[in-house]
Design a protein around this motif. Sequence first.
Motif, PDB file in Angstrom:
ATOM      1  N   GLU A   1      38.766  38.313   9.492  1.00  0.00           N
ATOM      2  CA  GLU A   1      38.882  39.088  10.725  1.00  0.00           C
ATOM      3  C   GLU A   1      38.206  40.454  10.628  1.00  0.00           C
ATOM      4  OE1 GLU A   1      42.871  39.273  12.188  1.00  0.00           O
ATOM      5  OE2 GLU A   1      43.302  37.231  11.565  1.00  0.00           O
ATOM      6  N   CYS A   2      37.740  40.801   9.438  1.00  0.00           N
ATOM      7  CA  CYS A   2      37.095  42.103   9.243  1.00  0.00           C
ATOM      8  C   CYS A   2      35.702  42.097   9.873  1.00  0.00           C
ATOM      9  CB  CYS A   2      36.988  42.394   7.749  1.00  0.00           C
ATOM     10  SG  CYS A   2      36.167  43.953   7.364  1.00  0.00           S
ATOM     11  N   LYS A   3      35.357  43.188  10.550  1.00  0.00           N
ATOM     12  CA  LYS A   3      34.042  43.330  11.159  1.00  0.00           C
ATOM     13  C   LYS A   3      33.125  44.119  10.216  1.00  0.00           C
ATOM     14  CE  LYS A   3      35.465  41.215  14.790  1.00  0.00           C
ATOM     15  NZ  LYS A   3      35.080  39.806  14.990  1.00  0.00           N
ATOM     16  N   ILE A   4      31.872  43.690  10.113  1.00  0.00           N
ATOM     17  CA  ILE A   4      30.914  44.316   9.199  1.00  0.00           C
ATOM     18  C   ILE A   4      29.771  44.943   9.989  1.00  0.00           C
ATOM     19  CG2 ILE A   4      29.329  43.960   7.269  1.00  0.00           C
ATOM     20  CD1 ILE A   4      31.007  41.530   6.475  1.00  0.00           C
ATOM     21  N   LEU A   5      29.582  46.236   9.798  1.00  0.00           N
ATOM     22  CA  LEU A   5      28.470  46.971  10.405  1.00  0.00           C
ATOM     23  C   LEU A   5      27.513  47.368   9.286  1.00  0.00           C
ATOM     24  CD1 LEU A   5      26.942  48.628  12.531  1.00  0.00           C
ATOM     25  CD2 LEU A   5      28.646  50.427  12.246  1.00  0.00           C
ATOM     26  N   VAL A   6      26.318  46.809   9.283  1.00  0.00           N
ATOM     27  CA  VAL A   6      25.338  47.061   8.225  1.00  0.00           C
ATOM     28  C   VAL A   6      24.436  48.229   8.615  1.00  0.00           C
ATOM     29  CG1 VAL A   6      23.342  46.120   6.996  1.00  0.00           C
ATOM     30  CG2 VAL A   6      25.365  44.689   7.381  1.00  0.00           C
ATOM     31  N   LEU A   7      24.213  49.135   7.660  1.00  0.00           N
ATOM     32  CA  LEU A   7      23.287  50.253   7.839  1.00  0.00           C
ATOM     33  C   LEU A   7      22.054  50.002   6.977  1.00  0.00           C
ATOM     34  CD1 LEU A   7      25.773  53.259   7.464  1.00  0.00           C
ATOM     35  CD2 LEU A   7      25.036  52.153   9.576  1.00  0.00           C
ATOM     36  N   SER A   8      20.873  50.197   7.544  1.00  0.00           N
ATOM     37  CA  SER A   8      19.662  49.932   6.774  1.00  0.00           C
ATOM     38  C   SER A   8      18.493  50.754   7.280  1.00  0.00           C
ATOM     39  CB  SER A   8      19.311  48.442   6.837  1.00  0.00           C
ATOM     40  OG  SER A   8      18.099  48.183   6.165  1.00  0.00           O
ATOM     41  N   ALA A   9      17.596  51.105   6.356  1.00  0.00           N
ATOM     42  CA  ALA A   9      16.370  51.804   6.734  1.00  0.00           C
ATOM     43  C   ALA A   9      15.341  50.832   7.286  1.00  0.00           C
ATOM     44  CB  ALA A   9      15.798  52.539   5.523  1.00  0.00           C
TER      45      ALA A   9
ATOM     46  N   ALA B   1      13.184  40.939  12.872  1.00  0.00           N
ATOM     47  CA  ALA B   1      13.414  39.809  11.973  1.00  0.00           C
ATOM     48  C   ALA B   1      14.500  40.130  10.958  1.00  0.00           C
ATOM     49  CB  ALA B   1      12.117  39.435  11.259  1.00  0.00           C
ATOM     50  N   GLU B   2      14.480  41.360  10.454  1.00  0.00           N
ATOM     51  CA  GLU B   2      15.487  41.769   9.461  1.00  0.00           C
ATOM     52  C   GLU B   2      16.872  41.836  10.094  1.00  0.00           C
ATOM     53  OE1 GLU B   2      16.778  42.725   5.653  1.00  0.00           O
ATOM     54  OE2 GLU B   2      14.851  41.974   6.381  1.00  0.00           O
ATOM     55  N   LYS B   3      16.959  42.398  11.279  1.00  0.00           N
ATOM     56  CA  LYS B   3      18.238  42.466  11.976  1.00  0.00           C
ATOM     57  C   LYS B   3      18.795  41.071  12.223  1.00  0.00           C
ATOM     58  CE  LYS B   3      17.314  46.816  14.415  1.00  0.00           C
ATOM     59  NZ  LYS B   3      17.133  47.459  15.741  1.00  0.00           N
ATOM     60  N   ALA B   4      17.935  40.171  12.676  1.00  0.00           N
ATOM     61  CA  ALA B   4      18.373  38.802  12.952  1.00  0.00           C
ATOM     62  C   ALA B   4      18.870  38.123  11.680  1.00  0.00           C
ATOM     63  CB  ALA B   4      17.228  38.003  13.565  1.00  0.00           C
ATOM     64  N   ALA B   5      18.173  38.343  10.576  1.00  0.00           N
ATOM     65  CA  ALA B   5      18.564  37.721   9.306  1.00  0.00           C
ATOM     66  C   ALA B   5      19.947  38.198   8.863  1.00  0.00           C
ATOM     67  CB  ALA B   5      17.521  38.043   8.229  1.00  0.00           C
ATOM     68  N   ILE B   6      20.206  39.497   8.997  1.00  0.00           N
ATOM     69  CA  ILE B   6      21.491  40.040   8.582  1.00  0.00           C
ATOM     70  C   ILE B   6      22.620  39.550   9.482  1.00  0.00           C
ATOM     71  CG2 ILE B   6      22.832  42.173   8.329  1.00  0.00           C
ATOM     72  CD1 ILE B   6      20.811  41.700   6.111  1.00  0.00           C
ATOM     73  N   LEU B   7      22.375  39.500  10.773  1.00  0.00           N
ATOM     74  CA  LEU B   7      23.390  38.990  11.702  1.00  0.00           C
ATOM     75  C   LEU B   7      23.669  37.515  11.451  1.00  0.00           C
ATOM     76  CD1 LEU B   7      22.249  40.789  14.971  1.00  0.00           C
ATOM     77  CD2 LEU B   7      24.211  41.379  13.538  1.00  0.00           C
ATOM     78  N   ASN B   8      22.630  36.760  11.088  1.00  0.00           N
ATOM     79  CA  ASN B   8      22.818  35.345  10.790  1.00  0.00           C
ATOM     80  C   ASN B   8      23.605  35.139   9.498  1.00  0.00           C
ATOM     81  OD1 ASN B   8      21.494  34.365  13.055  1.00  0.00           O
ATOM     82  ND2 ASN B   8      19.494  34.322  12.050  1.00  0.00           N
ATOM     83  N   MET B   9      23.602  36.127   8.626  1.00  0.00           N
ATOM     84  CA  MET B   9      24.383  36.047   7.392  1.00  0.00           C
ATOM     85  C   MET B   9      25.877  36.252   7.641  1.00  0.00           C
ATOM     86  SD  MET B   9      22.127  38.129   4.577  1.00  0.00           S
ATOM     87  CE  MET B   9      20.494  37.599   4.078  1.00  0.00           C
ATOM     88  N   GLY B  10      26.219  36.765   8.847  1.00  0.00           N
ATOM     89  CA  GLY B  10      27.627  36.965   9.159  1.00  0.00           C
ATOM     90  C   GLY B  10      28.004  38.378   9.537  1.00  0.00           C
ATOM     91  N   ALA B  11      27.042  39.320   9.465  1.00  0.00           N
ATOM     92  CA  ALA B  11      27.339  40.696   9.886  1.00  0.00           C
ATOM     93  C   ALA B  11      27.593  40.722  11.394  1.00  0.00           C
ATOM     94  CB  ALA B  11      26.179  41.626   9.537  1.00  0.00           C
ATOM     95  N   ASP B  12      28.401  41.679  11.836  1.00  0.00           N
ATOM     96  CA  ASP B  12      28.765  41.765  13.249  1.00  0.00           C
ATOM     97  C   ASP B  12      27.909  42.772  14.012  1.00  0.00           C
ATOM     98  OD1 ASP B  12      31.402  40.076  13.394  1.00  0.00           O
ATOM     99  OD2 ASP B  12      31.562  41.293  11.592  1.00  0.00           O
TER     100      ASP B  12
ATOM    101  N   ALA C   1      23.651  42.740   1.220  1.00  0.00           N
ATOM    102  CA  ALA C   1      23.697  41.628   2.171  1.00  0.00           C
ATOM    103  C   ALA C   1      24.212  40.357   1.510  1.00  0.00           C
ATOM    104  CB  ALA C   1      22.315  41.384   2.771  1.00  0.00           C
ATOM    105  N   SER C   2      23.974  40.239   0.217  1.00  0.00           N
ATOM    106  CA  SER C   2      24.436  39.056  -0.511  1.00  0.00           C
ATOM    107  C   SER C   2      25.954  39.009  -0.620  1.00  0.00           C
ATOM    108  CB  SER C   2      23.832  39.035  -1.921  1.00  0.00           C
ATOM    109  OG  SER C   2      24.248  40.182  -2.659  1.00  0.00           O
ATOM    110  N   PHE C   3      26.605  40.106  -0.268  1.00  0.00           N
ATOM    111  CA  PHE C   3      28.058  40.194  -0.370  1.00  0.00           C
ATOM    112  C   PHE C   3      28.750  39.879   0.956  1.00  0.00           C
ATOM    113  CE2 PHE C   3      32.072  42.411  -1.460  1.00  0.00           C
ATOM    114  CZ  PHE C   3      32.246  41.916  -2.744  1.00  0.00           C
ATOM    115  N   ILE C   4      27.973  39.753   2.043  1.00  0.00           N
ATOM    116  CA  ILE C   4      28.563  39.558   3.374  1.00  0.00           C
ATOM    117  C   ILE C   4      29.411  38.293   3.436  1.00  0.00           C
ATOM    118  CG2 ILE C   4      28.022  39.081   5.788  1.00  0.00           C
ATOM    119  CD1 ILE C   4      25.644  40.985   5.518  1.00  0.00           C
ATOM    120  N   ALA C   5      28.887  37.181   2.899  1.00  0.00           N
ATOM    121  CA  ALA C   5      29.623  35.917   2.952  1.00  0.00           C
ATOM    122  C   ALA C   5      30.952  36.015   2.221  1.00  0.00           C
ATOM    123  CB  ALA C   5      28.775  34.792   2.366  1.00  0.00           C
TER     124      ALA C   5
END
Length: 228
Positions: free
Chosen positions: A82-90, A95-106, A70-74
């Motif tokens: 223009e690249c879209k990022i889809l994060v996979l996580s266990a 709250a975790e989903k919101a945090a990742i989306l707020n970091m810039g994941a799509d 996640a630290s690499f998203i920025a």
Amino acid sequence: MIKEVNSNTRILVVEDEVKLLQRLSEALQEQGYWVSPCDSYQCLEELVLLNDQRFDVIVLDRLLQSKDSASFIAAIKQRLPECKILVLSAISTSAEKAAILNMGADDYMSKPFDSDELAARVRVLQRRSRPEVRFGNLVLNIEDRTLIAADQVVPLQNKEFALLRTLVQSPGKVFNKNDLYEQVWGISTDVESNVIEATVNKLRRRLKEADAGITIKNMRNIGYWVEE
């Protein structure tokens, strides 16, 4: 012989579990995408930051050999806006989903997941991509794969469009033959083929006939680039 793919969408799949990486890659390749597998944080850094690669979608595993990707998203968004990022996580909490989306994941998918759903989400991300690329007096429409030059529509074949799109997305950058074989045709270098030269010659004729304000330049044994 050159084997073409059904789509010019380039997907980077980043996953450190070898079997899952293979399953993800195969599932997306079956949909006709050009897929590049990556199994480590170091591989991700090299492909995105050091090798100047272009990707339309990155499927990113959250933990890569105990490192939080996640630290690499920025950095990805800065390098490939223009690249879209889809994060996979266990981790599947809201709250975790919101945090990742707020970091810039799509988008965010929880493990375990269904391969069909993954492919569907990738299609949705494609539709959300910016539909146009502009350079000089050219407008490339990504959705309907048309070129407008000097207010007239210029018909292009599939690979002509993909080649021009690759060049104009990085104006001034020199692409060698290896770059173009991989990014446009999705293959390794075929030293016996003149497909790049033939495609460039066709593009040059079409651009000249349309009074396009750009030129495709090349230098022998160096590569190809575009200039206004």
